[in-house]
Scaffold this motif. Structure first.
Motif, PDB file in Angstrom:
ATOM      1  N   LYS A 194      86.702 140.607  20.936  1.00 31.64           N
ATOM      2  CA  LYS A 194      87.495 141.303  21.939  1.00 31.64           C
ATOM      3  C   LYS A 194      88.669 141.976  21.245  1.00 31.64           C
ATOM      4  O   LYS A 194      89.419 141.309  20.532  1.00 31.64           O
ATOM      5  N   VAL A 195      88.830 143.263  21.408  1.00 24.95           N
ATOM      6  CA  VAL A 195      89.966 143.932  20.756  1.00 24.95           C
ATOM      7  C   VAL A 195      90.789 144.714  21.772  1.00 24.95           C
ATOM      8  O   VAL A 195      90.271 145.248  22.740  1.00 24.95           O
ATOM      9  N   LYS A 196      92.093 144.739  21.480  1.00 21.66           N
ATOM     10  CA  LYS A 196      93.009 145.514  22.318  1.00 21.66           C
ATOM     11  C   LYS A 196      93.036 146.959  21.847  1.00 21.66           C
ATOM     12  O   LYS A 196      92.587 147.278  20.748  1.00 21.66           O
ATOM     13  N   GLU A 197      93.627 147.822  22.663  1.00 23.99           N
ATOM     14  CA  GLU A 197      93.751 149.230  22.247  1.00 23.99           C
ATOM     15  C   GLU A 197      94.555 149.312  20.947  1.00 23.99           C
ATOM     16  O   GLU A 197      95.383 148.451  20.666  1.00 23.99           O
ATOM     17  N   ASN A 198      94.297 150.337  20.173  1.00 20.76           N
ATOM     18  CA  ASN A 198      94.992 150.583  18.907  1.00 20.76           C
ATOM     19  C   ASN A 198      94.939 149.402  17.941  1.00 20.76           C
ATOM     20  O   ASN A 198      95.956 148.934  17.447  1.00 20.76           O
ATOM     21  N   THR A 199      93.728 148.926  17.732  1.00 23.55           N
ATOM     22  CA  THR A 199      93.497 147.829  16.788  1.00 23.55           C
ATOM     23  C   THR A 199      92.727 148.372  15.579  1.00 23.55           C
ATOM     24  O   THR A 199      91.852 149.218  15.734  1.00 23.55           O
ATOM     25  N   ASP A 200      93.072 147.884  14.400  1.00 23.64           N
ATOM     26  CA  ASP A 200      92.259 148.174  13.214  1.00 23.64           C
ATOM     27  C   ASP A 200      91.250 147.052  13.028  1.00 23.64           C
ATOM     28  O   ASP A 200      91.638 145.878  13.004  1.00 23.64           O
ATOM     29  N   LEU A 201      89.996 147.412  12.904  1.00 20.68           N
ATOM     30  CA  LEU A 201      88.970 146.442  12.526  1.00 20.68           C
ATOM     31  C   LEU A 201      88.724 146.649  11.036  1.00 20.68           C
ATOM     32  O   LEU A 201      88.209 147.692  10.624  1.00 20.68           O
ATOM     33  N   ILE A 202      89.120 145.663  10.236  1.00 24.10           N
ATOM     34  CA  ILE A 202      89.023 145.815   8.783  1.00 24.10           C
ATOM     35  C   ILE A 202      87.666 145.317   8.307  1.00 24.10           C
ATOM     36  O   ILE A 202      87.211 144.247   8.728  1.00 24.10           O
ATOM     37  N   ILE A 203      87.014 146.094   7.462  1.00 24.15           N
ATOM     38  CA  ILE A 203      85.820 145.606   6.762  1.00 24.15           C
ATOM     39  C   ILE A 203      86.226 145.506   5.291  1.00 24.15           C
ATOM     40  O   ILE A 203      86.407 146.518   4.615  1.00 24.15           O
ATOM     41  N   LYS A 204      86.442 144.269   4.829  1.00 27.39           N
ATOM     42  CA  LYS A 204      87.061 144.066   3.514  1.00 27.39           C
ATOM     43  C   LYS A 204      86.245 144.703   2.396  1.00 27.39           C
ATOM     44  O   LYS A 204      85.059 144.436   2.253  1.00 27.39           O
ATOM     45  N   GLY A 205      86.886 145.528   1.619  1.00 33.27           N
ATOM     46  CA  GLY A 205      86.217 146.228   0.526  1.00 33.27           C
ATOM     47  C   GLY A 205      85.869 147.666   0.886  1.00 33.27           C
ATOM     48  O   GLY A 205      85.695 148.490   0.004  1.00 33.27           O
ATOM     49  N   LEU A 206      85.744 147.943   2.199  1.00 29.87           N
ATOM     50  CA  LEU A 206      85.380 149.310   2.601  1.00 29.87           C
ATOM     51  C   LEU A 206      86.551 150.101   3.165  1.00 29.87           C
ATOM     52  O   LEU A 206      86.690 151.287   2.900  1.00 29.87           O
ATOM     53  N   GLY A 207      87.367 149.462   3.989  1.00 25.76           N
ATOM     54  CA  GLY A 207      88.437 150.176   4.677  1.00 25.76           C
ATOM     55  C   GLY A 207      88.582 149.612   6.077  1.00 25.76           C
ATOM     56  O   GLY A 207      88.374 148.413   6.277  1.00 25.76           O
ATOM     57  N   PHE A 208      88.894 150.469   7.050  1.00 24.67           N
ATOM     58  CA  PHE A 208      89.059 149.949   8.410  1.00 24.67           C
ATOM     59  C   PHE A 208      88.699 151.001   9.452  1.00 24.67           C
ATOM     60  O   PHE A 208      88.604 152.190   9.155  1.00 24.67           O
ATOM     61  N   ILE A 209      88.496 150.496  10.685  1.00 27.54           N
ATOM     62  CA  ILE A 209      88.180 151.379  11.810  1.00 27.54           C
ATOM     63  C   ILE A 209      89.274 151.208  12.844  1.00 27.54           C
ATOM     64  O   ILE A 209      89.544 150.085  13.282  1.00 27.54           O
ATOM     65  N   LEU A 210      89.895 152.294  13.230  1.00 29.58           N
ATOM     66  CA  LEU A 210      90.894 152.240  14.307  1.00 29.58           C
ATOM     67  C   LEU A 210      90.168 152.372  15.634  1.00 29.58           C
ATOM     68  O   LEU A 210      89.433 153.341  15.864  1.00 29.58           O
ATOM     69  N   ILE A 211      90.362 151.359  16.498  1.00 33.86           N
ATOM     70  CA  ILE A 211      89.717 151.359  17.808  1.00 33.86           C
ATOM     71  C   ILE A 211      90.772 151.693  18.850  1.00 33.86           C
ATOM     72  O   ILE A 211      91.783 151.009  18.952  1.00 33.86           O
ATOM     73  N   LYS A 212      90.535 152.758  19.597  1.00 32.22           N
ATOM     74  CA  LYS A 212      91.587 153.310  20.443  1.00 32.22           C
ATOM     75  C   LYS A 212      91.776 152.574  21.769  1.00 32.22           C
ATOM     76  O   LYS A 212      92.876 152.519  22.292  1.00 32.22           O
TER      77      LYS A 212
END
Ligand SMILES: Nc1nc2c(ncn2[C@@H]2O[C@H](COP(=O)(O)OP(=O)(O)OP(=O)(O)O)[C@@H](O)[C@H]2O)c(=O)[nH]1
Ligand SMILES: [Mg+2]
Length: 306
Positions: free
Chosen positions: A262-280
């Protein structure tokens, strides 16, 4: 005698150990010679132990410049930083790779707030030499400065840019094998072996500025990122901050993915080693990325996306 490139003790007896050179009076070990001249990717034998580096540094007197690479910031890295007892600052490296839409000041303020960092954070790049003179001033004031950070954060590259030295750099992990002392006009600096992350995907280093990729993901679709899949319960905007040579495609979702977050607005989902995804937007993310590679945080990026 230590190898000038990686700091390993030079020896001419065991080809399979670090520091081997057929000619004992040379300044470089064979591994560094090959990396420098042929770009060979040679794996070192001696594993680097993070706690050994921390114990060693905490016995020293001096100042620490801790390097952080924008795409590789997560809890473990900050925890390691916080274990260092010497006076210290953080330097965000490879600023030439940080996308233009990101305000570096906002990024720095967000990092301080999210990770509770009290010390200063500045940014630099060994390619475009951002703030290089500022770092030279620090060396001049402190006189003895240790450059620490995770492997591939760009320590040796930055020192070469500061001191005109010829340390070995490469895109492989743990190029530097031991502490290397370098005298500069401003003071004494030390290159050090990079900390090794606990869990991470084999680091994919971007070569040019990261271009954020925006996906408007409807809930019947999923994103395939290399071999991993990710979907969102709500129609959502996902902004991917990865090195640009990662394979990303949009597919129809045919089955449920095993893990739900469960993620809130404006959260970064980090994939370690690759970078991250900003979820709006608020949502439930489903994915098959292994748990130990994932982390979430409030986004480190402020505004100015759309
Ligand atoms: N674009 C860009 N790439 C950089 C920069 N600094 C370093 N790199 C690249 O990042 C990779 C790692 O650089 P190194 O200087 O070897 O990193 P390190 O922190 O010394 O790594 P270890 O010795 O393994 O701990 C190399 O491929 C460098 O070319 C920079 O400022 N900009
Ligand atoms: Mg190095």
């Amino acid at each position: 005698m230590k190898c000038m490139g990686c700091g390993a003790i030079l020896q001419n007896t065991d080809k399979l150990k670090d520091g081997y050179t057929p000619k004992i009076d040379s300044k470089l070990c064979q591994r560094c010679f090959k990396i420098k001249n042929y770009g060979e990717n040679i794996v070192n034998i001696k594993p680097i132990n993070n706690e050994d580096i921390i114990t060693k540094i905490n016995k020293e007197k001096g100042f620490v410049i801790f390097l952080l690479d924008f795409l590789n910031i997560y809890e473990e890295v900050i925890t390691t930083y916080k274990k260092i007892k010497l006076p210290k600052i953080i330097v965000l490296t490879k600023s030439d790779l940080i996308p233009k839409n990101i305000s570096k000041n906002t990024l720095i303020n967000n990092l301080k707030n999210i990770y509770h960092i009290k010390e200063d954070i500045i940014y630099t790049s060994s390619k475009n030499k951002d703030n290089i003179n500022f770092i030279k001033d620090i060396i001049f004031q402190e006189k003895k400065v240790y450059f620490l950070g995770y492997t591939n954060s760009g320590k040796s590259s930055l020192i070469n840019a500061l001191a005109n030295s010829d340390l070995t750099i490469s895109k492989r992990s743990n190029t530097t094998l031991d502490f290397i002392k370098i005298k500069t006009n401003e003071g004494i600096i030390f290159d050090t072996p990079g900390f090794v992350p606990n869990n991470f995907l084999d680091n994919m280093l971007p070569k040019k500025m990261i271009r954020p990729i925006i996906y408007q993901l409807k809930n019947k679709y999923l994103l395939k990122i290399n071999d991993y899949r990710i979907s969102s319960s709500e129609n959502n905007n996902l902004i991917l901050y990865f090195t640009n040579d990662i394979l990303i495609s949009k597919r129809v979702k045919r089955e449920e993915l095993p893990k739900k977050i469960k993620v809130k607005e404006n959260t970064d989902l980090i994939i370690k080693g690759l970078g991250f995804i900003l979820i709006k937007k608020n949502t439930i993310i489903s994915t098959d990325i292994p748990e130990n590679l994932l982390e979430i945080r409030p986004t480190i990026i402020g505004g100015k996306h759309e």
